[in-house]
Write an enzyme that holds these catalytic residues in place. Sequence first.
Site, PDB file in Angstrom:
ATOM      1  N   GLU A 184      28.817  16.936  75.101  1.00 17.48           N
ATOM      2  CA  GLU A 184      27.950  17.306  76.224  1.00 17.48           C
ATOM      3  C   GLU A 184      26.496  16.959  75.943  1.00 17.48           C
ATOM      4  O   GLU A 184      25.842  17.599  75.118  1.00 17.48           O
ATOM      5  CB  GLU A 184      28.058  18.796  76.535  1.00 17.48           C
ATOM      6  CG  GLU A 184      27.212  19.178  77.738  1.00 17.48           C
ATOM      7  CD  GLU A 184      27.399  20.606  78.179  1.00 17.48           C
ATOM      8  OE1 GLU A 184      26.996  20.921  79.317  1.00 17.48           O
ATOM      9  OE2 GLU A 184      27.940  21.404  77.401  1.00 17.48           O
ATOM     10  N   GLU A 281      29.782  25.819  85.691  1.00 14.76           N
ATOM     11  CA  GLU A 281      28.952  26.389  84.629  1.00 14.76           C
ATOM     12  C   GLU A 281      27.538  26.657  85.156  1.00 14.76           C
ATOM     13  O   GLU A 281      26.571  25.979  84.809  1.00 14.76           O
ATOM     14  CB  GLU A 281      28.908  25.470  83.404  1.00 14.76           C
ATOM     15  CG  GLU A 281      28.457  26.252  82.172  1.00 14.76           C
ATOM     16  CD  GLU A 281      28.119  25.361  80.995  1.00 14.76           C
ATOM     17  OE1 GLU A 281      28.290  25.824  79.865  1.00 14.76           O
ATOM     18  OE2 GLU A 281      27.669  24.218  81.203  1.00 14.76           O
TER      19      GLU A 281
END
Length: 306
Positions: A184, A281
């Site tokens: 990420e 998220e």
Amino acid sequence: MKRRIFIQKTALTSGAISLGGVLSNAHSNTNSAKHQFNLKYAPHLGMFKHHAGEDPIAQLNFMADQGFTAFEDNGMRTREITLQEKMAKTMQDRGLEMGVFVAHEIYWKEPNLASGDKDKRSEFLEYIKKAVDVAKRVNARWMTVVPGHVDLRQSMGYQTAHVVESLKQASAILEPHNLTMVLEPLNFFNHPGLFLTGSPQAYEICKAVDSPSCKILFDIYHQQIQEGNLIPNMEACWDEIGYIQIGDNPGRKEPTTGEINYRNVFKFIHGKGYDGILGMEHGNSRPDREGEQAVIDAYKEVDRFL
């Protein structure tokens, strides 16, 4: 919302099971009211706690009742094994596909993988080995990896070589189990000083590692801040994207609260034939039950791209 705070908050619900919560928030047996989403949007624990209560099992049931078909949990690795097993059974029973969990301790302030330090590499690989057990227990296919802070004493070329070598060794652990770590990139504004920041950099690293067990987690919120030009950048690295996460900007809240045209972004993702999970998220823009319903309504709205 800072990612480290986000992870901590989602982990706080780990001990919140009670029989009363399960009974009082029992899901309906009728599926006629379920919304049929075009993509696999994945809520997290705490997102609907005012509707479902604190019990994680009741929250999973509420998600399924709303038509969501996936779930992600950054803090799954740290939860009690008995809770992991209960959550896995509920997900299986309710048709919820498990998304990512964070595979290891993230170094926010000091270098680990970028440093080339053998002890830190060994520590990381031990986390990956343990994450295999968690993934099998909860039927997960993906786990989040963040390479940590930059090493200011080394050039970027050396740092990249160190990271690639660590990820190659981690891939060798994951490949026999058909599991994938997703790297990420995180934006400079919320997370200054981290090694991995942009999708081109993540693409380069994945190509160097050259493993089906090492792909990109494209977090749309982070990359809107870091680089913008979302659809062309996703197109450019599409063959290495393994997982997607969502959050509008500014604010890191649900779609429709910021500047990102999520209906068009989701239309592009759907048009690419993406069958993976899109992790929600982000936080809720409004508090209490009203805010939770606003999240559900926002996803219904931006999912209307066909």
